[in-house]
Design a protein around this motif. Structure first.
Motif, short mmCIF file in Angstrom:
data_model
loop_
_atom_site.label_atom_id
_atom_site.label_comp_id
_atom_site.label_asym_id
_atom_site.label_seq_id
_atom_site.Cartn_x
_atom_site.Cartn_y
_atom_site.Cartn_z
N ALA A 219 0.83 -1.21 0.00
CA ALA A 219 0.00 0.00 0.00
C ALA A 219 0.86 1.25 0.00
O ALA A 219 0.59 2.21 -0.72
N TYR B 210 1.40 4.60 -2.99
CA TYR B 210 1.14 6.01 -2.76
C TYR B 210 2.39 6.83 -2.45
O TYR B 210 2.32 8.02 -2.22
N GLU C 45 -7.25 11.98 -0.74
CA GLU C 45 -6.37 10.83 -0.75
C GLU C 45 -6.41 10.17 0.62
O GLU C 45 -5.80 10.65 1.58
N ALA D 232 -5.01 7.49 1.80
CA ALA D 232 -3.74 6.98 2.30
C ALA D 232 -2.91 8.09 2.97
O ALA D 232 -2.10 7.81 3.86
N GLU D 233 -3.11 9.34 2.54
CA GLU D 233 -2.35 10.45 3.10
C GLU D 233 -3.20 11.33 4.02
O GLU D 233 -2.68 12.29 4.61
#
Length: 241
Positions: free
Chosen positions: A10, A14, A104, A106-107
């Motif tokens: 993951a 990203y 986003e 993931a961020e």
């Protein structure tokens, strides 16, 4: 072990930069046969050539007073956009894209990048270093058309019209050549602005290069009701021959 592997995979997806990619079929119109400019607008990882869905943005010329119609398409299996513009008069044309902010997960932040593309026509080159007046903007200090691979490109980052010092600028090649990076660290190059907001980078390969100056400022609410920071990007795309 599976959980660790998932986290690593993951993260690798990203770790490299998002770019709002804004390309055209020409950056320098020299005759009427080349005057129909075609634009390609997408939200991708340009070196790795992997895409993300992009909701409909707005495309402008010189200011928000003149917008250009967009047509939906697909690029790298995701929604993207096309446009056409006929250049009839000599001049320097400054196009820019205003996107809808992208969240986003993931961020845990929103991404709002405004890319600029400068095209000269019929031999007139005056004004390429003048700002449009965007809140976040890169002003080219190297003429942004008629460039060769190996040229040094310099830009000045402005935030609210003032030079932005010590700002990270991410750089990627639009990799339509099938190039392979030696490592993940080589995919996105990073330089920083000096005290005058200026950055420099040598474009070592032909093709389109994206420069993204990133300034985190402000917050937006996501559908979960929480507020998240916004990564604002001042972008410019230039082509090396």
């Amino acid at each position: 072990m599976k959980k660790i592997l998932f986290i690593v995979v993951a993260f690798s997806l990203y770790a490299n930069a998002h770019f709002l990619t804004f390309l055209s079929n020409s950056d320098n119109v020299s005759n009427k046969n080349e005057s129909n400019i075609k634009f390609d607008i997408s939200f991708i990882h340009p070196f790795e050539q992997s895409g993300m869905t992009m909701e409909k943005p707005k495309l402008y010329l010189n200011s928000t007073k003149k917008s250009i119609d967009l047509k939906e398409t697909k690029k790298l299996e995701h929604k993207s956009w096309l446009a056409d513009y006929k250049i009839n008069m000599p001049g320097v044309y400054k196009f820019f894209v205003q996107p809808q902010p992208y969240f986003e997960p993931a961020e845990e932040k929103f991404i709002s990048h405004v890319p600029k593309l400068i095209i000269s026509s019929f031999g007139l080159e005056d004004g390429w270093d003048e700002p449009i007046g965007l809140k976040y903007e890169i002003i080219p200090m190297t003429k942004p058309f008629g460039l060769y691979s190996g040229n040094l490109f310099q830009g000045k980052v402005l935030h609210n019209g003032k030079a932005a010092a010590n700002v990270e600028v991410e750089v990627e090649l639009y990799n339509e050549f099938g190039l392979k990076a030696p490592s993940d660290a080589h995919v996105t190059q990073v330089v920083k602005t000096d005290d005058n907001g200026v950055f420099s980078f040598v474009m070592n390969h032909k093709g389109w290069w994206g420069f993204a100056a990133l300034i985190e400022e402000g917050e937006l609410k996501y559908k979960d009701g929480k507020s998240y920071p916004v990564e604002n990007g001042a972008l410019i795309w230039v082509k090396a021959y």
